[in-house]
Design a protein around this motif. Sequence first.
Motif, PDB file in Angstrom:
ATOM      1  N   GLY A  92      -7.937   4.564  -1.151  1.00  0.00           N
ATOM      2  CA  GLY A  92      -7.039   3.758  -1.452  1.00  0.00           C
ATOM      3  C   GLY A  92      -6.956   2.130  -0.310  1.00  0.00           C
ATOM      4  N   MET A  93      -6.703   2.508   0.802  1.00  0.00           N
ATOM      5  CA  MET A  93      -6.040   1.330   1.996  1.00  0.00           C
ATOM      6  C   MET A  93      -7.297   0.975   1.964  1.00  0.00           C
ATOM      7  N   CYS A  94      -8.289   1.333   2.218  1.00  0.00           N
ATOM      8  CA  CYS A  94      -9.742   0.673   2.389  1.00  0.00           C
ATOM      9  C   CYS A  94     -10.254  -0.646   1.651  1.00  0.00           C
ATOM     10  N   GLY A 103       2.224   6.445  -0.611  1.00  0.00           N
ATOM     11  CA  GLY A 103       3.071   6.515   0.297  1.00  0.00           C
ATOM     12  C   GLY A 103       2.993   6.547   1.485  1.00  0.00           C
ATOM     13  N   SER A 104       3.855   8.010   2.614  1.00  0.00           N
ATOM     14  CA  SER A 104       3.404   6.885   3.943  1.00  0.00           C
ATOM     15  C   SER A 104       2.436   8.763   4.287  1.00  0.00           C
ATOM     16  N   LEU A 105       1.637   7.621   5.213  1.00  0.00           N
ATOM     17  CA  LEU A 105       0.415   8.883   6.054  1.00  0.00           C
ATOM     18  C   LEU A 105       1.478   9.909   6.720  1.00  0.00           C
ATOM     19  N   GLY A 106       2.817   9.649   7.344  1.00  0.00           N
ATOM     20  CA  GLY A 106       3.129  11.192   8.153  1.00  0.00           C
ATOM     21  C   GLY A 106       3.477  11.920   7.330  1.00  0.00           C
ATOM     22  N   GLU A 107       3.821  11.932   5.511  1.00  0.00           N
ATOM     23  CA  GLU A 107       4.008  12.803   4.429  1.00  0.00           C
ATOM     24  C   GLU A 107       2.543  13.694   3.748  1.00  0.00           C
ATOM     25  N   ILE A 108       1.606  12.938   4.240  1.00  0.00           N
ATOM     26  CA  ILE A 108       0.384  13.832   4.071  1.00  0.00           C
ATOM     27  C   ILE A 108      -0.756  15.265   5.172  1.00  0.00           C
ATOM     28  N   HIS A 109      -0.576  15.939   4.298  1.00  0.00           N
ATOM     29  CA  HIS A 109      -0.924  17.695   4.774  1.00  0.00           C
ATOM     30  C   HIS A 109      -1.891  17.806   4.437  1.00  0.00           C
ATOM     31  N   ASP A 110      -2.972  17.059   3.138  1.00  0.00           N
ATOM     32  CA  ASP A 110      -3.874  17.758   3.368  1.00  0.00           C
ATOM     33  C   ASP A 110      -5.516  17.193   3.323  1.00  0.00           C
ATOM     34  N   PHE A 164       0.864  -0.604  -0.125  1.00  0.00           N
ATOM     35  CA  PHE A 164      -0.212   0.216  -0.032  1.00  0.00           C
ATOM     36  C   PHE A 164       0.968   1.328   0.057  1.00  0.00           C
ATOM     37  N   SER A 165       1.999   1.480   0.988  1.00  0.00           N
ATOM     38  CA  SER A 165       2.547   2.425   1.094  1.00  0.00           C
ATOM     39  C   SER A 165       3.322   3.007  -0.537  1.00  0.00           C
ATOM     40  N   GLU A 166       3.492   2.054  -1.130  1.00  0.00           N
ATOM     41  CA  GLU A 166       4.601   1.797  -2.568  1.00  0.00           C
ATOM     42  C   GLU A 166       3.516   2.937  -3.536  1.00  0.00           C
TER      43      GLU A 166
END
Length: 523
Positions: free
Chosen positions: A389-391, A372-379, A367-369
């Motif tokens: 997408g994860m679900c 990306g990473s949850l920590g990188e999301i800001h909006d 999923f990260s591929e």
Amino acid sequence: MFNVLLVDDEPWVLEGLRTMIAWEKHGFRVCGEASSGRDALRMVQDYRPELVVTDIRMPMLNGLEFMEQSNRMLEKPPKFVVLSGYDDFEYARTAMRQRAAGYLLKPVDEEEMDALLAILSRKIKGEAAAEDRYARRQQLAINHMINRLLHGEYREDLMAQACRLLNIQGRERICCLLIESAFGFDEMLRVVKGLCTKGEGVCFQDGSGRNGILLIGTDNRPMDGHPEEPVQGIYRRITELTGSPATVCVSQQSEGIRSFREAYVQAAEISQIKQAQGKSGLFFYCGNVFADKRRQLQSDRFKPLLDKVRSQSPEEISANVKEIFSCFAADALDIENIKAQVADLELSLCRSVQEMRGQPDACLENFSEGYGSLGEIHDFSRLQTYVEGMCLQAAGVLRELERQNEGNTIFHVIQYVDREYRNKLQLQDLAKQFHLNSTYLGQLFKKNTGKPFNEYINDKRIEEAKRLLKRSSMKIAEVAVQVGFPNTDYFIAKFKLKTGTLPSVFQKEAGSSAGKEGEEPSC
């Protein structure tokens, strides 16, 4: 069992050492074999054996150089037994300087090796016991010191003593975790040791016996003021090892040794609320949680989404995600608060994958591929895409796992029940044995047999009881025990419910019928 690594560039020597020496007799097991000093150096770091038996003359990196580098690199190097085909005093003297515990000539004499292993086994056990006693005394001192700080004792001499004991400067970032689970304190120590670098995670028990962890100096990818890792790693590992829900409450990060109490109070505040609500999961402190009732309602919004993922409904998943984020936008909720809840949802999905014998780590990697990473999301827009997408991916993984499990596992479960129905069988025990969620196994069992689990077993036992009552003169109590019922009264009640008659009447009628069949015809 202690691990032993065998090192020699001659295959016949390795085979002889592996097969001719009675390792298990003295509590050893061969964990690996290396044919060069370089391979051995890598393996000794990976396997951390307690004992290494090594040749001296090897290409590229000889045995003595390998020992020297191991002693320099490892905090706790193994004991070395040196093998050599040369009766050379210089070799022996150099080996002993490198802390070799023994020096044997090739070909190895089995009796000589056996005697050496007996000595080394006792020595390693004694050292391990001494280290364990020291570690326990050290942990008691740390626990006592932390509890004094948690009670607000901040004298300068006490803080200086705490810094020396914890090996810190006193100005590091601090985060406190309080844990409610089936986990014992010793197990928690091992988890923290495996996931945190030395000195980063400090375990303690508070005055009520509740397990806690102080994360010291952690500043990796702050999420809502919390260290995202290794918090999630600790939570994931605890739930994996216990196989049951856990409640992990995490304070915000603060700075300095004086902030120990503040961090503890924050974690305790969340723990008190979650305990009263009977909730488990990973929870982060976000301001005054007593006053913030709205956040509790918001966190509940992900529950229906989790149910839809587990029921594998793609259209409903997408619609529900849109609805949830519309509510978040209307509430003007801070994105970092939502990310904390998304992290909790992520862990719940991983548990669902694990319960169906999947690989949650591989699922997260895939999923990260893509997202990306949850920590990188800001909006909000990107976070909504991330959650959807994860679900959807998790639902697809669960659907495939269900297909695989249904075709393979349930066949073996039914076979096992058919074979072992006379013994005490519990659905929860079978679920654990076959690595399935117990609720899911119950549903799968009924789908494939047409009967609930307990009814299926009772029917099997009653059919066997009918056979015994027809063909033997066993007493009713003996038949009940023979077919697996816990007591005679329960057997009689179930037998009558299934057949409409009592076991004694059934046995008598079966006997009369058999007698009539055996009578000679009258003239």
